[in-house]
Design a protein around this motif. Sequence first.
Motif, PDB file in Angstrom:
ATOM      1  N   LEU A 131       0.827  -1.206   0.000  1.00 25.28           N
ATOM      2  CA  LEU A 131       0.000   0.000   0.000  1.00 25.28           C
ATOM      3  C   LEU A 131       0.862   1.258   0.000  1.00 25.28           C
ATOM      4  N   GLY A 132       1.963   1.238   0.757  1.00 23.76           N
ATOM      5  CA  GLY A 132       2.850   2.394   0.772  1.00 23.76           C
ATOM      6  C   GLY A 132       3.467   2.663  -0.589  1.00 23.76           C
ATOM      7  N   PHE A 133       3.933   1.600  -1.256  1.00 25.86           N
ATOM      8  CA  PHE A 133       4.508   1.783  -2.583  1.00 25.86           C
ATOM      9  C   PHE A 133       3.429   2.207  -3.576  1.00 25.86           C
ATOM     10  N   GLY A 134       2.236   1.590  -3.486  1.00 26.26           N
ATOM     11  CA  GLY A 134       1.162   1.950  -4.397  1.00 26.26           C
ATOM     12  C   GLY A 134       0.786   3.421  -4.290  1.00 26.26           C
ATOM     13  N   LEU A 135       0.674   3.917  -3.076  1.00 28.18           N
ATOM     14  CA  LEU A 135       0.357   5.333  -2.888  1.00 28.18           C
ATOM     15  C   LEU A 135       1.471   6.229  -3.424  1.00 28.18           C
ATOM     16  N   ALA A 136       2.720   5.861  -3.130  1.00 27.29           N
ATOM     17  CA  ALA A 136       3.847   6.666  -3.614  1.00 27.29           C
ATOM     18  C   ALA A 136       3.899   6.674  -5.140  1.00 27.29           C
ATOM     19  N   TRP A 137       3.605   5.551  -5.755  1.00 33.29           N
ATOM     20  CA  TRP A 137       3.660   5.433  -7.215  1.00 33.29           C
ATOM     21  C   TRP A 137       2.552   6.250  -7.874  1.00 33.29           C
ATOM     22  N   VAL A 138       1.354   6.214  -7.302  1.00 35.33           N
ATOM     23  CA  VAL A 138       0.224   6.947  -7.874  1.00 35.33           C
ATOM     24  C   VAL A 138       0.359   8.443  -7.627  1.00 35.33           C
ATOM     25  N   LEU A 139       0.794   8.819  -6.430  1.00 39.40           N
ATOM     26  CA  LEU A 139       0.850  10.237  -6.073  1.00 39.40           C
ATOM     27  C   LEU A 139       1.969  10.993  -6.777  1.00 39.40           C
ATOM     28  N   ARG A 140       2.970  10.277  -7.317  1.00 42.02           N
ATOM     29  CA  ARG A 140       4.075  10.985  -7.975  1.00 42.02           C
ATOM     30  C   ARG A 140       3.599  11.758  -9.199  1.00 42.02           C
ATOM     31  N   SER A 141       2.496  11.311  -9.811  1.00 43.17           N
ATOM     32  CA  SER A 141       1.979  11.999 -11.002  1.00 43.17           C
ATOM     33  C   SER A 141       0.653  12.706 -10.730  1.00 43.17           C
ATOM     34  N   ALA A 142       0.253  12.740  -9.452  1.00 41.78           N
ATOM     35  CA  ALA A 142      -1.005  13.409  -9.111  1.00 41.78           C
ATOM     36  C   ALA A 142      -0.799  14.914  -8.996  1.00 41.78           C
ATOM     37  N   LYS A 143      -1.889  15.649  -9.001  1.00 45.55           N
ATOM     38  CA  LYS A 143      -1.811  17.095  -8.837  1.00 45.55           C
ATOM     39  C   LYS A 143      -1.288  17.425  -7.442  1.00 45.55           C
ATOM     40  N   PRO A 144      -0.538  18.510  -7.313  1.00 51.85           N
ATOM     41  CA  PRO A 144       0.048  18.858  -6.005  1.00 51.85           C
ATOM     42  C   PRO A 144      -0.977  18.935  -4.881  1.00 51.85           C
ATOM     43  N   VAL A 145      -2.155  19.482  -5.176  1.00 50.77           N
ATOM     44  CA  VAL A 145      -3.186  19.611  -4.133  1.00 50.77           C
ATOM     45  C   VAL A 145      -3.654  18.235  -3.684  1.00 50.77           C
ATOM     46  N   ARG A 193      -2.029  15.412  -3.968  1.00 52.24           N
ATOM     47  CA  ARG A 193      -0.929  14.726  -3.286  1.00 52.24           C
ATOM     48  C   ARG A 193      -0.799  15.195  -1.834  1.00 52.24           C
ATOM     49  N   ARG A 194      -0.895  16.483  -1.609  1.00 48.21           N
ATOM     50  CA  ARG A 194      -0.751  17.007  -0.250  1.00 48.21           C
ATOM     51  C   ARG A 194      -1.898  16.548   0.647  1.00 48.21           C
ATOM     52  N   VAL A 195      -3.109  16.525   0.106  1.00 48.80           N
ATOM     53  CA  VAL A 195      -4.265  16.106   0.910  1.00 48.80           C
ATOM     54  C   VAL A 195      -4.145  14.644   1.291  1.00 48.80           C
ATOM     55  N   VAL A 196      -3.798  13.787   0.318  1.00 50.48           N
ATOM     56  CA  VAL A 196      -3.673  12.356   0.597  1.00 50.48           C
ATOM     57  C   VAL A 196      -2.536  12.106   1.581  1.00 50.48           C
ATOM     58  N   GLU A 197      -1.410  12.747   1.369  1.00 51.44           N
ATOM     59  CA  GLU A 197      -0.285  12.570   2.285  1.00 51.44           C
ATOM     60  C   GLU A 197      -0.634  13.024   3.694  1.00 51.44           C
ATOM     61  N   ALA A 198      -1.380  14.116   3.818  1.00 54.28           N
ATOM     62  CA  ALA A 198      -1.769  14.607   5.144  1.00 54.28           C
ATOM     63  C   ALA A 198      -2.686  13.618   5.848  1.00 54.28           C
ATOM     64  N   LEU A 199      -3.629  13.029   5.106  1.00 58.43           N
ATOM     65  CA  LEU A 199      -4.555  12.069   5.709  1.00 58.43           C
ATOM     66  C   LEU A 199      -3.827  10.798   6.140  1.00 58.43           C
ATOM     67  N   VAL A 200      -2.905  10.329   5.303  1.00 63.18           N
ATOM     68  CA  VAL A 200      -2.154   9.121   5.653  1.00 63.18           C
ATOM     69  C   VAL A 200      -1.246   9.379   6.847  1.00 63.18           C
ATOM     70  N   LEU A 201      -0.608  10.536   6.867  1.00 60.95           N
ATOM     71  CA  LEU A 201       0.251  10.887   7.997  1.00 60.95           C
ATOM     72  C   LEU A 201      -0.544  11.062   9.290  1.00 60.95           C
ATOM     73  N   LEU A 202      -1.761  11.558   9.171  1.00 58.23           N
ATOM     74  CA  LEU A 202      -2.592  11.750  10.353  1.00 58.23           C
ATOM     75  C   LEU A 202      -2.856  10.420  11.055  1.00 58.23           C
ATOM     76  N   ALA A 203      -3.093   9.371  10.261  1.00 60.60           N
ATOM     77  CA  ALA A 203      -3.311   8.050  10.855  1.00 60.60           C
ATOM     78  C   ALA A 203      -2.074   7.554  11.590  1.00 60.60           C
ATOM     79  N   TRP A 204      -0.912   7.985  11.137  1.00 60.28           N
ATOM     80  CA  TRP A 204       0.355   7.516  11.717  1.00 60.28           C
ATOM     81  C   TRP A 204       0.727   8.269  12.989  1.00 60.28           C
ATOM     82  N   ILE A 205       0.410   9.568  13.046  1.00 64.81           N
ATOM     83  CA  ILE A 205       0.882  10.385  14.161  1.00 64.81           C
ATOM     84  C   ILE A 205      -0.116  10.450  15.315  1.00 64.81           C
TER      85      ILE A 205
END
Length: 296
Positions: free
Chosen positions: A98-112, A114-126
């Motif tokens: 799942l981590g690789f899949g998200l990184a692979w998909v988000l590399r070509s996603a729009k910056p907005v 990418r930031r929203v998805v990364e923030a949500l995933v990080l929120l679950a971690w912290i």
Amino acid sequence: MSAATNRTRDTSGLGVARAVAFVSPALLLIGLFLVFPALWTIYIGLTNYTLTGPASVAPAFVGLENFLGALDDALFGNALWLTLVFVLGSAVLGQNLLGFGLAWVLRSAKPVVRRVVEALVLLAWILPSVVVAYLWTAVLDRDGGTLNALLGNESTAWLVEYPMASLIVFNTWRGTAFSMMLYSSALAAVPPSQLETARTVGASGWQTVRDIVFPHIRGHVLTNTLLISLWTANDFTPFLLTAGGPNHESETLPVFIYQQAITNGELGYSAAISFLLLIVNLVVALLYLLLLRRRS
């Protein structure tokens, strides 16, 4: 050894005495918080030390009795097997893929995006373990749980009927952020020209990952797998969701050690099991280091 050789090796020019003085605070902290607890755990594991009673005041030396008893304990074997399933399911497969899949998909996603998805995933971690455990208990609860409400099903007690599957999904959701960040950094180092060449010749996504991407990030994959495997094997959060139940069906080794030490009061026995878990961690770490050395 000649003085010239000593000066050549002493590139900092500090000298042995000053060098030791500089590293001594770090060595003191390592000895105080790592070495001493490990040695104390080994000592306790060789005694019949208990939480209460006469053995709590004057424990007797029992040698390897606790270690041999653990190897002959069916509950210890069950906890070891469940820990292996938990690590393979939620770390080696779940968080890695799942981590690789998200990184692979988000590399070509729009910056907005990418930031929203990364923030949500990080929120679950912290978020604190107690908070995320409460949230997932509310999601998986049989009476009024969010998942049952979405499915229109009010009869499934997920944490009771499918405890290990629930823990694997939970830990995958919670721990994917680290893998996503590490793989995002690793993918940034893959030469864009090689990816463009693969796209030009009509390579599929899987072929691109296998033949272009993976050779560049193989070291990152091994490092990530080592870290998340060790973290997952020593994770105590499952206790907050299932407390090892029902009937020991989700009792991983950290939970089993807690039950033996606090619930049963067998501190010597739990210390012996803790040392066995440490040995397992060292074996896993050495295996990954061997794979990294072969790669280099």
